[in-house]
Scaffold this motif. Structure first.
Motif, PDB file in Angstrom:
ATOM      1  N   GLY A 222       0.813  -1.206   0.000  1.00  0.00           N
ATOM      2  CA  GLY A 222       0.000   0.000   0.000  1.00  0.00           C
ATOM      3  C   GLY A 222       0.846   1.256   0.000  1.00  0.00           C
ATOM      4  N   ALA A 223       1.984   1.223   0.716  1.00  0.00           N
ATOM      5  CA  ALA A 223       2.883   2.372   0.748  1.00  0.00           C
ATOM      6  C   ALA A 223       3.507   2.625  -0.621  1.00  0.00           C
ATOM      7  N   TRP A 224       3.803   1.566  -1.351  1.00  0.00           N
ATOM      8  CA  TRP A 224       4.423   1.709  -2.676  1.00  0.00           C
ATOM      9  C   TRP A 224       3.412   2.066  -3.758  1.00  0.00           C
ATOM     10  N   LEU A 225       2.256   1.414  -3.719  1.00  0.00           N
ATOM     11  CA  LEU A 225       1.314   1.510  -4.841  1.00  0.00           C
ATOM     12  C   LEU A 225       0.059   2.305  -4.526  1.00  0.00           C
ATOM     13  N   GLY A 226      -0.132   2.710  -3.259  1.00  0.00           N
ATOM     14  CA  GLY A 226      -1.285   3.517  -2.901  1.00  0.00           C
ATOM     15  C   GLY A 226      -2.488   2.693  -2.495  1.00  0.00           C
ATOM     16  N   TRP A 227      -3.401   3.354  -1.793  1.00  0.00           N
ATOM     17  CA  TRP A 227      -4.569   2.641  -1.280  1.00  0.00           C
ATOM     18  C   TRP A 227      -5.477   2.152  -2.400  1.00  0.00           C
ATOM     19  N   GLN A 228      -5.450   2.823  -3.564  1.00  0.00           N
ATOM     20  CA  GLN A 228      -6.325   2.407  -4.661  1.00  0.00           C
ATOM     21  C   GLN A 228      -5.984   1.018  -5.184  1.00  0.00           C
ATOM     22  N   SER A 229      -4.741   0.585  -4.989  1.00  0.00           N
ATOM     23  CA  SER A 229      -4.318  -0.727  -5.485  1.00  0.00           C
ATOM     24  C   SER A 229      -4.723  -1.865  -4.562  1.00  0.00           C
TER      25      SER A 229
END
Length: 291
Positions: A222-229
């Motif tokens: 989530g930190a790398w790709l964001g909550w949308q992922s």
């Protein structure tokens, strides 16, 4: 022409260099996958001895880390030379055997080296010669290490998940994949989502469905790709995990009460989201008529 200009202007050279780099990193990942769990086990043992004894227990174990001692044959103790440690090539030339005693070498070593090279090539093919490619390579390598460590030991070491979680937040300052707000929310949501599932499972079925390492891994993604992922990662990992689990029960007689590590499925889903996440989401929205 400088090396950077050559890599930027010549895709063929860039891909070739990526394959060589991937093979070299894959060789190092083999060391990490084997040695890091042993290092952690020794550390935990030392901590237990320190707690259970009034005075510090004698340390009779030799230094063991990612560098020391040198790699050697587990049967005859033959030290592996540089020529015997060339990724994939040495394994093929030696026909998968120790040059000293003929003991078979696990084919997993060249498999991990080849897998690392292939996935690295895909990352560079996707992002080109860019900061995104560099960051994607680092994330890919960490996911490979976590996958095989979890398969071997049911561990997702904090030594990897936590530093890479913070690294994901750090690179979000420059918006390499997502911005800072999206990264921080992704880390929090990734951890809490599986934490809630864990406690719901435990309260309803009186069993632990997964470990805390899984929470940290999803927080890292989530930190790398964001909550949308996160929805895509959770759906993909659950789907693949269910299919593999059912197949193992049906075709290999796997005991359904015996746990299966979930980390490899999270890591696989996270890597797919890194490479094709936007394409998958866009295709779904178009198929559903939302776009």
């Amino acid at each position: 022409m400088s090396l950077f200009q050559l890599l930027q202007s010549n895709p063929s050279f860039l891909y070739f260099a990526t394959i060589l780099l991937g093979l070299a990193v894959g060789s190092f990942l083999n060391v990490v996958i084997y040695r890091l769990p042993v290092m952690l086990e020794r550390e935990w043992k030392a901590q237990c001895e320190e707690l259970l004894n009034d005075k510090e227990a004698p340390d009779d174990e030799k230094t063991f880390n990612l560098i020391t001692p040198r790699s050697r044959c587990p049967k005859c103790d033959h030290l592996i030379t540089a020529l015997e440690n060339i990724p994939v090539i040495s394994y093929l030339l030696q026909k998968g055997k120790c040059t000293e005693c003929g003991t078979k070498i696990s084919p997993r070593y060249p498999i991990i080296e080849t897998l690392t090279a292939i996935l690295s090539l895909v990352v560079v093919w996707k992002f080109g010669f860019s900061w995104q490619a560099g960051a994607g390579l680092v994330l890919t390598w960490s996911l490979i290490a976590l996958t095989f460590i979890d398969l071997d030991t049911f561990l997702l070491p904090d030594n990897i998940t936590l530093p890479f979680l913070w690294l994901g937040v750090l690179i979000s300052f420059w918006g390499i994949f997502v911005n800072l707000n999206t990264s921080v929310i992704g880390a929090i949501a990734g951890y809490l989502s599986l934490w809630l599932v864990y406690w719901a499972f435990k309260l309803l079925l009186k069993k632990e469905g997964m470990g805390y390492g899984d929470f940290k891994l999803l927080a890292m993604l989530g930190a790398w790709l964001g909550w949308q992922s996160l929805p895509l990662i959770i759906i993909l990992s659950s789907l693949v995990g269910a299919v593999v689990g059912i197949a193992m029960i049906l075709f290999k007689g796997h005991d359904k009460n015996k746990p299966i590590p979930f980390g490899p499925y999270l890591a696989t889903a996270g890597w797919i989201a890194l490479i094709w996440g936007n394409d998958i989401t866009r295709a779904y929205l178009q198929f559903s008529g939302i776009q």
